[in-house]
Scaffold this active site. Structure first.
Site, PDB file in Angstrom:
ATOM      1  N   TYR A 144      40.955  39.349  37.522  1.00  0.00           N
ATOM      2  CA  TYR A 144      41.686  40.207  36.572  1.00  0.00           C
ATOM      3  C   TYR A 144      41.362  41.683  36.849  1.00  0.00           C
ATOM      4  CZ  TYR A 144      42.630  36.108  33.520  1.00  0.00           C
ATOM      5  OH  TYR A 144      43.043  34.906  32.993  1.00  0.00           O
ATOM      6  N   ARG A 156      29.172  44.647  37.522  1.00  0.00           N
ATOM      7  CA  ARG A 156      28.210  43.543  37.665  1.00  0.00           C
ATOM      8  C   ARG A 156      26.859  44.057  38.148  1.00  0.00           C
ATOM      9  NH1 ARG A 156      31.819  38.361  39.889  1.00  0.00           N
ATOM     10  NH2 ARG A 156      33.651  38.880  38.656  1.00  0.00           N
ATOM     11  N   ASP A 202      39.110  32.017  46.845  1.00  0.00           N
ATOM     12  CA  ASP A 202      38.930  32.480  45.464  1.00  0.00           C
ATOM     13  C   ASP A 202      39.027  34.006  45.468  1.00  0.00           C
ATOM     14  OD1 ASP A 202      36.635  31.484  42.856  1.00  0.00           O
ATOM     15  OD2 ASP A 202      37.713  33.385  43.018  1.00  0.00           O
ATOM     16  N   ASP A 244      43.345  31.884  40.206  1.00  0.00           N
ATOM     17  CA  ASP A 244      42.848  32.668  41.339  1.00  0.00           C
ATOM     18  C   ASP A 244      42.206  31.837  42.448  1.00  0.00           C
ATOM     19  OD1 ASP A 244      40.280  32.149  40.345  1.00  0.00           O
ATOM     20  OD2 ASP A 244      39.574  34.139  40.913  1.00  0.00           O
ATOM     21  N   GLU A 245      42.441  30.533  42.428  1.00  0.00           N
ATOM     22  CA  GLU A 245      41.866  29.695  43.484  1.00  0.00           C
ATOM     23  C   GLU A 245      42.957  28.866  44.155  1.00  0.00           C
ATOM     24  OE1 GLU A 245      38.321  27.463  42.354  1.00  0.00           O
ATOM     25  OE2 GLU A 245      38.165  28.753  40.602  1.00  0.00           O
TER      26      GLU A 245
HETATM   27  P1  DGT Z   1      34.563  36.088  40.998  1.00  0.00           P
HETATM   28  O1  DGT Z   1      35.471  35.015  41.491  1.00  0.00           O
HETATM   29  O2  DGT Z   1      33.223  35.599  40.624  1.00  0.00           O
HETATM   30  O3  DGT Z   1      34.496  37.276  41.879  1.00  0.00           O
HETATM   31  O4  DGT Z   1      35.143  36.634  39.620  1.00  0.00           O
HETATM   32  P2  DGT Z   1      36.481  36.241  38.888  1.00  0.00           P
HETATM   33  O5  DGT Z   1      36.704  37.264  37.833  1.00  0.00           O
HETATM   34  O6  DGT Z   1      37.587  36.048  39.824  1.00  0.00           O
HETATM   35  O7  DGT Z   1      36.067  34.902  38.177  1.00  0.00           O
HETATM   36  P3  DGT Z   1      36.722  33.480  38.284  1.00  0.00           P
HETATM   37  O8  DGT Z   1      37.207  33.235  39.648  1.00  0.00           O
HETATM   38  O9  DGT Z   1      35.719  32.546  37.724  1.00  0.00           O
HETATM   39  O10 DGT Z   1      37.916  33.533  37.261  1.00  0.00           O
HETATM   40  C1  DGT Z   1      39.182  34.120  37.544  1.00  0.00           C
HETATM   41  C2  DGT Z   1      39.700  34.890  36.349  1.00  0.00           C
HETATM   42  O11 DGT Z   1      39.815  34.029  35.230  1.00  0.00           O
HETATM   43  C3  DGT Z   1      38.782  36.003  35.910  1.00  0.00           C
HETATM   44  O12 DGT Z   1      39.082  37.219  36.566  1.00  0.00           O
HETATM   45  C4  DGT Z   1      39.031  36.088  34.450  1.00  0.00           C
HETATM   46  C5  DGT Z   1      39.441  34.709  34.051  1.00  0.00           C
HETATM   47  N1  DGT Z   1      38.327  33.972  33.434  1.00  0.00           N
HETATM   48  C6  DGT Z   1      37.268  33.425  34.039  1.00  0.00           C
HETATM   49  N2  DGT Z   1      36.469  32.817  33.160  1.00  0.00           N
HETATM   50  C7  DGT Z   1      37.053  32.986  31.959  1.00  0.00           C
HETATM   51  C8  DGT Z   1      36.716  32.576  30.619  1.00  0.00           C
HETATM   52  O13 DGT Z   1      35.699  31.931  30.367  1.00  0.00           O
HETATM   53  N3  DGT Z   1      37.585  32.955  29.643  1.00  0.00           N
HETATM   54  C9  DGT Z   1      38.720  33.668  29.902  1.00  0.00           C
HETATM   55  N4  DGT Z   1      39.532  33.996  28.907  1.00  0.00           N
HETATM   56  N5  DGT Z   1      39.066  34.053  31.118  1.00  0.00           N
HETATM   57  C10 DGT Z   1      38.250  33.719  32.134  1.00  0.00           C
HETATM   58 MG    MG Z   2      37.601  34.615  41.378  1.00  0.00          MG
END
Ligand code: DGT
Ligand code: MG
Length: 612
Positions: free
Chosen positions: A39, A71, A34, A126-127
């Site tokens: 983004y 965060r 992951d 992203d996974e």
């Molecule tokens: P992490 O994995 O916890 O370090 O953080 P992220 O940002 O990679 O989160 P992740 O893996 O759950 O989601 C990947 C991307 O998907 C994230 O960068 C932005 C997008 N994303 C996640 N959740 C949502 C959502 O509820 N709505 C929208 N529009 N985009 C989302």
């Molecule tokens: Mg992620």
């Protein structure tokens, strides 16, 4: 399967971690990767000045993600921008509504993971899951596992080795995961987290245990106890909101509740299969395979709105969708051969509205290759729009008022590159076989302001983006592909043509290849070969661009056959081919009955040699 559940239930009751706790073997080694704050990292990789300070990615009035600096101030995913700015006033915001760069980064990461030649399954953007079982087996031959340590964290240290040898395999898998994460960072600059386990469920769930930029391995015997730490059944990936609601209504709230719920009780609530699956998941058991992600079967976009009742407005909507769709098509790289229009009508009589679709073939000649990039001229776009509006007219009776709440466009079939240079199919077909896959946007994508990129099918959330490596046609061979593009078109029924499929499994020997190449070269610059039969749902009054694929081709041969190449073949061979097409079953067995063919003199089978 029931037995394994009961066995696992019994195991749970045992408090000690002896190897009676482990039922059977754990042959697989699965890695889940992951990307950290995906983004936000994409934006930081694009603009390194954003690094080191709080950064939020904004879609509409929501911060969909933020970097780890933000965060640390308390910014959470999907916080209102106003709330996020309260907790972190210095946070920079970048608009993340255009997903193009995220999709590109996702494709690049997927391409890096392909380097290990193991099955890679994309999950959202992203996974990725990677099944490294075979690679681990290979490494086992040369690696001394005795002193080999886990790379990264271990969920819980095992008290003794599992008799099936899974501990050593998972330790090797953890080393592979490290290498993968390092390569993603070295090549592309992204930090990642990884989970390593003997199944997909545990690999995914253990992955975020040490965030960011780290990895965790879990051994099979700790699966059940790890699962019991999850507070809500909703944390289990395949349990959706509806199932969660049902479980909660039966007082099954936590994963521990699910573990303790007797299978018989679950079977009264759900179907038998579902009950078993739920029970297994609760115990950390999952045998779903890692499915190699391929290209999507279709590329589509939809735009939903309150209501549109005027034709010119519908045209504007379609035109805007088409522009976006052509960008996605260019990224994909395949040449579309079918276009689908979808509408949702507002229906006062029905509570739930429904979609209606019509599709038509489109001529590959609409598309051209420009420096290896698939492009459409203005005239080509007009042709596509006229096809769209014809389909629209088929769906809507314009003599009566109409009210639409959604319009959609999708390319639903594509040409594919031939399997090999020497494939006979290359020489006879006007078209190549086609995948029929699905669209694109990930479920959580709420980014679109003016357009709702909702999924075209329920399966769309899993097969989404494409790897750069998959982009076709290859920039190295633009001329050849362009030529092929101009010559090919496909009717639905041809995909299943037995002769086509079987012939594709054979190859020409080099001398004979030259011979056929000559024929092919001679016919290369001639005009387009028209096709025989229209596809089932072709429009009879199709536009010009569609006509050249609807008119009749060689009377006696299937429409995928290049008439000119066919005519240049010796008579005897033509007869044999015709006989083969008439009786494809007989042609199915060139390899199993080679002697039969030997008797003939100038037989087509002489031109094929079985693949070694
Ligand atoms: P992490 O994995 O916890 O370090 O953080 P992220 O940002 O990679 O989160 P992740 O893996 O759950 O989601 C990947 C991307 O998907 C994230 O960068 C932005 C997008 N994303 C996640 N959740 C949502 C959502 O509820 N709505 C929208 N529009 N985009 C989302
Ligand atoms: Mg992620």
């Amino acid at each position: 399967m029931d037995d394994s559940v009961l066995q696992s239930s019994r195991n749970m009751e045992s408090s000690s971690s002896t190897y009676t706790d482990i039922d059977g073997d754990h042959p697989k080694a699965i890695i889940h990767i992951d990307i950290d704050c995906f983004y936000a990292q994409v934006e930081m990789v694009r603009n390194p000045e954003l690094r080191g300070a709080p950064l939020g990615i904004q879609q509409k009035n929501i911060v969909v993600t933020s970097n780890y600096e933000a965060r640390s101030f308390g910014v959470k995913k999907c916080m209102l921008v106003s709330d996020a700015m309260k907790v972190c006033p210095n946070m920079k915001l970048v608009n993340g509504e255009d997903l193009h760069n995220y999709r590109t980064a996702s494709n690049k990461i997927f391409a890096v993971l392909q380097c290990w030649k193991c099955p890679v399954e994309k999950l959202g953007m992203d996974e990725n899951f990677i099944d490294v079982t075979n690679l681990v087996q290979e490494k086992l031959k040369s690696v001394n596992t005795a002193g080999l340590a886990v790379s990264g964290h271990t969920y819980s240290e095992p008290s003794m080795e599992c008799p099936c040898g899974c501990h050593a395999r998972l330790r090797i898998a953890s080393q592979i995961a490290s290498e993968m994460r390092k390569k993603i960072f070295d090549d592309l600059g992204y930090t990642t987290c990884a989970g390593i386990a003997h199944n997909k469920l545990l690999a995914k769930l253990i992955c975020p245990l040490h965030k960011p930029n780290d990895q965790t391995t879990i051994y099979p015997e700790h699966g059940t106890s790890f699962m019991s730490t999850l507070s809500s059944v909703r944390s289990i990936p395949s349990i959706g909101s509806k199932t969660t609601e049902t479980l909660i209504s039966h007082k099954i709230i936590t994963v521990s509740d699910l573990q303790e719920a007797p299978l018989e009780v679950l079977k009264k609530i759900f179907s038998s299969d579902m009950a078993v699956r739920l029970k297994n998941l609760g115990l950390g058991e999952d045998n779903t395979p890692v499915k190699q992600t391929g290209k999507p079967q279709s590329i589509g976009l939809e735009d939903s709105f309150k209501t549109v009742s005027v034709k010119s407005e519908v045209e504007d909507k379609f035109s805007a969708l088409l522009q976006r769709l052509l960008v996605l098509m260019r990224e994909d790289g395949r040449i579309p051969v079918s276009l689908r229009v979808t509408l949702r009508k507002r229906d006062a009589k029905r509570l739930s509205s429904h979609r209606e679709s019509r599709q038509a073939q489109i001529s590959p000649s609409i598309f051209t290759l420009n420096n290896g990039l698939l492009t459409v001229t203005d005239a080509g776009q007009q042709k596509l729009m006229s096809i769209v509006m014809r389909l629209f007219n088929k769906l809507i009776d314009l003599s009566k008022p109409f009210h639409l709440t959604l319009v959609g466009l999708a390319f639903t079939k594509f040409q594919e590159r031939m399997t090999g240079r020497s494939s006979i199919v290359n020489y006879f077909m006007n078209d190549i076989s086609v995948q029929s896959v699905l669209n694109l946007q990930n479920d959580c994508d709420t980014s679109a302001t003016s357009m709702d990129y909702s999924a075209v099918s329920p399966s769309s959330s899993t097969t989404t983006d494409l790897s750069d490596a998959e982009v076709e046609p290859s920039p190295k061979k633009p001329k050849k592909v362009n030529w092929i593009a101009k010559r090919r078109c496909l009717a639905k029924e041809e995909v299943a043509s037995p002769s086509k499929l079987k012939v594709g499994e054979l190859r020409l020997n080099s001398k004979e290849l030259e011979k056929v190449s000559e024929l092919r070269l001679n016919s290369r610059d001639r005009s387009l070969t028209p096709r025989a039969s229209p596809a089932k749902d072709n429009l009879s009054d199709a536009s010009d661009s569609m006509k050249d694929i609807e008119e009749g081709a060689c009377e006696d041969c299937p429409s995928y056959v290049d008439k000119e190449v066919f005519n240049a073949l010796p008579d005897e061979m033509q007869q044999e081919l015709k006989a083969m097409w008439k009786n494809p079953a007989g042609a199915d067995k060139p390899r199993s009955s080679p002697r039969k063919n030997k008797a003939k003199t100038n037989t087509i089978m002489k031109y094929f040699v079985p693949q070694k």
